[in-house]
Motif scaffolding. Structure first.
Motif, PDB file in Angstrom:
ATOM      1  N   GLU A 168     -47.989 -13.263   1.177  1.00  0.00           N
ATOM      2  CA  GLU A 168     -49.162 -14.109   1.384  1.00  0.00           C
ATOM      3  C   GLU A 168     -49.744 -13.911   2.780  1.00  0.00           C
ATOM      4  O   GLU A 168     -50.964 -13.879   2.965  1.00  0.00           O
ATOM      5  N   GLY A 169     -48.841 -13.763   3.759  1.00  0.00           N
ATOM      6  CA  GLY A 169     -49.291 -13.517   5.124  1.00  0.00           C
ATOM      7  C   GLY A 169     -50.028 -12.200   5.254  1.00  0.00           C
ATOM      8  O   GLY A 169     -51.053 -12.109   5.932  1.00  0.00           O
ATOM      9  N   GLU A 170     -49.511 -11.167   4.575  1.00  0.00           N
ATOM     10  CA  GLU A 170     -50.163  -9.853   4.607  1.00  0.00           C
ATOM     11  C   GLU A 170     -51.533  -9.909   3.949  1.00  0.00           C
ATOM     12  O   GLU A 170     -52.495  -9.297   4.422  1.00  0.00           O
ATOM     13  N   LYS A 171     -51.629 -10.660   2.833  1.00  0.00           N
ATOM     14  CA  LYS A 171     -52.912 -10.809   2.146  1.00  0.00           C
ATOM     15  C   LYS A 171     -53.930 -11.497   3.044  1.00  0.00           C
ATOM     16  O   LYS A 171     -55.102 -11.122   3.081  1.00  0.00           O
ATOM     17  N   LYS A 172     -53.450 -12.522   3.748  1.00  0.00           N
ATOM     18  CA  LYS A 172     -54.333 -13.253   4.654  1.00  0.00           C
ATOM     19  C   LYS A 172     -54.865 -12.342   5.757  1.00  0.00           C
ATOM     20  O   LYS A 172     -56.054 -12.383   6.093  1.00  0.00           O
ATOM     21  N   VAL A 173     -53.988 -11.517   6.309  1.00  0.00           N
ATOM     22  CA  VAL A 173     -54.400 -10.589   7.364  1.00  0.00           C
ATOM     23  C   VAL A 173     -55.440  -9.610   6.832  1.00  0.00           C
ATOM     24  O   VAL A 173     -56.451  -9.313   7.500  1.00  0.00           O
ATOM     25  N   ILE A 174     -55.226  -9.106   5.614  1.00  0.00           N
ATOM     26  CA  ILE A 174     -56.175  -8.162   5.017  1.00  0.00           C
ATOM     27  C   ILE A 174     -57.527  -8.830   4.794  1.00  0.00           C
ATOM     28  O   ILE A 174     -58.578  -8.230   5.031  1.00  0.00           O
ATOM     29  N   GLU A 175     -57.499 -10.093   4.349  1.00  0.00           N
ATOM     30  CA  GLU A 175     -58.743 -10.846   4.148  1.00  0.00           C
ATOM     31  C   GLU A 175     -59.501 -11.010   5.461  1.00  0.00           C
ATOM     32  O   GLU A 175     -60.728 -10.840   5.511  1.00  0.00           O
ATOM     33  N   ILE A 176     -58.762 -11.340   6.523  1.00  0.00           N
ATOM     34  CA  ILE A 176     -59.386 -11.513   7.837  1.00  0.00           C
ATOM     35  C   ILE A 176     -60.001 -10.200   8.305  1.00  0.00           C
ATOM     36  O   ILE A 176     -61.134 -10.166   8.803  1.00  0.00           O
ATOM     37  N   GLU A 177     -59.264  -9.110   8.144  1.00  0.00           N
ATOM     38  CA  GLU A 177     -59.765  -7.798   8.568  1.00  0.00           C
ATOM     39  C   GLU A 177     -61.042  -7.435   7.830  1.00  0.00           C
ATOM     40  O   GLU A 177     -61.992  -6.894   8.418  1.00  0.00           O
ATOM     41  N   VAL A 227     -54.495 -15.126  16.700  1.00  0.00           N
ATOM     42  CA  VAL A 227     -54.112 -13.743  16.983  1.00  0.00           C
ATOM     43  C   VAL A 227     -54.642 -12.780  15.922  1.00  0.00           C
ATOM     44  O   VAL A 227     -55.134 -11.690  16.236  1.00  0.00           O
ATOM     45  N   ALA A 228     -54.568 -13.178  14.649  1.00  0.00           N
ATOM     46  CA  ALA A 228     -54.997 -12.281  13.570  1.00  0.00           C
ATOM     47  C   ALA A 228     -56.482 -11.948  13.684  1.00  0.00           C
ATOM     48  O   ALA A 228     -56.889 -10.790  13.525  1.00  0.00           O
ATOM     49  N   GLU A 229     -57.288 -12.964  13.977  1.00  0.00           N
ATOM     50  CA  GLU A 229     -58.726 -12.743  14.110  1.00  0.00           C
ATOM     51  C   GLU A 229     -59.047 -11.890  15.336  1.00  0.00           C
ATOM     52  O   GLU A 229     -59.892 -10.982  15.268  1.00  0.00           O
ATOM     53  N   THR A 230     -58.374 -12.176  16.446  1.00  0.00           N
ATOM     54  CA  THR A 230     -58.609 -11.392  17.662  1.00  0.00           C
ATOM     55  C   THR A 230     -58.201  -9.944  17.450  1.00  0.00           C
ATOM     56  O   THR A 230     -58.902  -9.011  17.860  1.00  0.00           O
ATOM     57  N   THR A 231     -57.062  -9.738  16.805  1.00  0.00           N
ATOM     58  CA  THR A 231     -56.590  -8.381  16.525  1.00  0.00           C
ATOM     59  C   THR A 231     -57.587  -7.625  15.649  1.00  0.00           C
ATOM     60  O   THR A 231     -57.904  -6.458  15.903  1.00  0.00           O
ATOM     61  N   ALA A 232     -58.090  -8.309  14.610  1.00  0.00           N
ATOM     62  CA  ALA A 232     -59.064  -7.677  13.718  1.00  0.00           C
ATOM     63  C   ALA A 232     -60.345  -7.325  14.466  1.00  0.00           C
ATOM     64  O   ALA A 232     -60.935  -6.256  14.246  1.00  0.00           O
ATOM     65  N   LEU A 233     -60.776  -8.197  15.352  1.00  0.00           N
ATOM     66  CA  LEU A 233     -61.978  -7.920  16.148  1.00  0.00           C
ATOM     67  C   LEU A 233     -61.772  -6.722  17.065  1.00  0.00           C
ATOM     68  O   LEU A 233     -62.665  -5.876  17.216  1.00  0.00           O
ATOM     69  N   LEU A 234     -60.593  -6.627  17.668  1.00  0.00           N
ATOM     70  CA  LEU A 234     -60.327  -5.527  18.604  1.00  0.00           C
ATOM     71  C   LEU A 234     -60.206  -4.177  17.899  1.00  0.00           C
ATOM     72  O   LEU A 234     -60.320  -3.126  18.538  1.00  0.00           O
ATOM     73  N   GLU A 235     -59.992  -4.200  16.591  1.00  0.00           N
ATOM     74  CA  GLU A 235     -59.924  -2.942  15.843  1.00  0.00           C
ATOM     75  C   GLU A 235     -61.305  -2.343  15.581  1.00  0.00           C
ATOM     76  O   GLU A 235     -61.427  -1.176  15.227  1.00  0.00           O
ATOM     77  N   GLN A 236     -62.342  -3.166  15.753  1.00  0.00           N
ATOM     78  CA  GLN A 236     -63.703  -2.696  15.521  1.00  0.00           C
ATOM     79  C   GLN A 236     -64.211  -1.894  16.723  1.00  0.00           C
ATOM     80  O   GLN A 236     -63.689  -1.999  17.821  1.00  0.00           O
ATOM     81  N   LYS A 237     -65.259  -1.130  16.476  1.00  0.00           N
ATOM     82  CA  LYS A 237     -65.884  -0.351  17.552  1.00  0.00           C
ATOM     83  C   LYS A 237     -67.017  -1.177  18.151  1.00  0.00           C
ATOM     84  O   LYS A 237     -67.976  -1.530  17.466  1.00  0.00           O
TER      85      LYS A 237
END
Length: 490
Positions: free
Chosen positions: A4-13, A182-192
């Motif tokens: 469930e945690g992995e799914k949530k991270v994928i959704e956020i990304e 953290v998940a949202e910040t991490t996803a944002l930092l992966e963007q260009k």
């Protein structure tokens, strides 16, 4: 649970990726480049601050128990000032700058054209959750960028209010707030991104910089550090101590990136300084400062534990000469002064970011400069003295993001001064025009006509052409004339 945690991270990304694509698409229309769009957004932001001043203050107080005075003055009022300045100066800031050209390009004209960088990410901290969220955004908008703002989850009331108000007042096709952790910040930092602005600590600053490096994204980092205060004996002691207290405990109870982190003074003068600090602290916050409504609490239990750990170190506890009272239930720590804590102790090697103030004693005040320079470069450095030679030596010798003589912290309110760090205390600067510049590319533009096309730059190359080109590049008209005469004889 892990799945469930992995799914949530994928959704956020996916959500973050789609949001960034939408904003980049809107930016590609060129809408942000116009003076009208920039001005409208700045005016809307100013309206937002004026119409919701009390609501903003309430959110800040809820997150930090910050005195309402501090919330209104150090956050809302400073933001209004920054936004008003941008509104007033925007047209001037946007104007191309005419510059001289050289003999090499004659006849020609040239200018420097300020253009927006693109789509920028602003990651803000919890300690000044409104000011340090929107101050960089003002500069980014003025410069014509699209902006994604990620407020700190440690200040949830302010983060929620920012998302709500920005959604209501700003152009959401180009300016958005992303809440989360953290998940949202991490996803944002992966963007260009076209630039990232981060305010916070050095540990996260390194993570931000590493993420930015993958895309060669420029960064503006404001990271803090151990800001020193050197106190000479040739001072007005009462005024000096009041200003030290205002900068240390009167600004978020030490939870400020430019707050004095430690004091340096001579062994002879230290007792007088300690007594003066004690007297003024009692005058400001009463005999029981834990009950004072004019002191912020520590932001959360994690930071409270970190600060009490600094106090609990065996070799440090015996150096407390004032304060040291704690109240876990309210997350409050009283203003605390320590005298000559061991140089290798935690409190002398970590950024304190709280109401603890160590005092280091030296034989002569000039010795303090070597102590400061032996550590990492701080975000701010302060000196109290009436000695002109000492002032000059301090400014020339001590490297810091900013320097203030005979006060603390106030340099951040001067919009004609850049605000930023150096080396480990940060890179880049903003405030006022510097905020506009921080999010602007200065594009070099050279204009030429088809007239005056000189064969000297084209093959076949000759010695005469070489002499003429050297003369042109050197800018010497006389040498160029002689070279031209020589060229005609070749």
């Amino acid at each position: 649970m892990a799945i469930e945690g992995e799914k949530k991270v994928i959704e956020i990304e996916l959500e973050v990726s789609n949001l960034v694509k939408e904003i980049k698409g809107s930016y590609a229309t060129g809408k942000t480049r116009s003076y009208e769009w920039r001005m409208s957004q700045l005016q809307r932001l100013l309206q937002m601050l004026e119409h919701h001043e009390q609501e903003i203050a309430e959110a800040i107080v809820a997150d930090l128990s910050k005195p309402r005075f501090e919330a209104l003055i150090y956050e809302v009022a400073m933001l209004k000032n920054a936004c008003s300045l941008a509104v007033k100066k925007l047209k001037h800031w946007m104007m191309p700058e005419k510059v001289k050209t050289s003999l090499t390009t004659f006849p020609s004209s040239a200018e420097i054209v300020p253009e927006p960088l693109g789509v920028v990410l602003v990651i803000s901290p919890w300690n000044y959750p409104f000011l340090l969220s929107l101050d960089p955004v003002i500069g980014a908008i003025a410069a014509g960028n699209a902006v994604v703002l990620k407020p700190s989850e440690v200040a949830p009331a302010t983060s929620s209010l920012l998302a709500k108000l920005v959604g209501e007042y700003m152009d959401n096709s180009l300016i958005r707030v992303v809440e989360g952790g953290v998940a949202e910040t991490t996803a944002l930092l992966e963007q260009k991104w076209d630039k990232i602005c981060y305010t916070g600590n050095g540990r996260i600053g390194r993570i931000v910089m590493a993420a930015a490096a993958k895309h060669l994204t420029p960064v503006l980092l404001e990271l803090g550090g151990k800001s020193p205060v050197v106190v000479d004996s040739s001072i007005n002691l009462q005024v000096a101590t009041r200003r030290i207290i205002a900068g240390k405990w009167g600004c978020n109870n030490g939870q400020t990136c430019v707050a004095p982190d430690y004091l340096l003074t001579t062994k002879d003068f230290a007792p007088k300084l300690v007594d003066a600090l004690k007297h003024e602290l009692e005058h400001f916050f009463g005999e029981n400062p834990l009950d004072s409504k004019d002191l912020s609490r520590i932001v959360n239990s994690n930071h409270f534990s970190r600060l009490t750990k600094l106090l609990d170190e065996d070799r440090v506890s015996g150096t407390i000469v004032h304060g040291g009272k704690i109240e876990k239930s309210t997350l409050k720590i009283s203003p605390t002064i320590l005298l000559d804590a061991p140089r290798d102790s935690l409190i002398m090697n970590e950024e304190i970011f709280g109401p603890l103030l160590p005092i280091v004693t030296v034989e002569k005040v000039e010795d303090s400069f070597d102590i400061i320079n032996s550590g990492t470069k701080p975000l701010a450095a302060y000196l109290f003295t009436n000695n002109k030679k000492l002032k000059e030596q301090f400014v020339m010798t001590v490297s810091a993001g900013g320097v203030v003589v005979n006060d603390t912290v106030l340099h951040v309110s001067v919009d004609s001064l850049p605000f930023g760090g150096v080396q480990e205390s940060g890179m880049g600067a903003y405030h006022g025009k510097f905020s506009f510049d921080a999010f602007t590319h200065k594009k070099a533009v050279l204009y030429r006509s088809f007239a005056g096309d000189a064969p000297v730059r084209y093959p076949p190359y000759t010695k005469g052409k070489l002499r003429l080109m050297k003369a042109l590049i050197s800018g010497s008209i006389l040498s160029a004339i002689f070279a031209l005469i020589g060229l005609s004889k070749d």
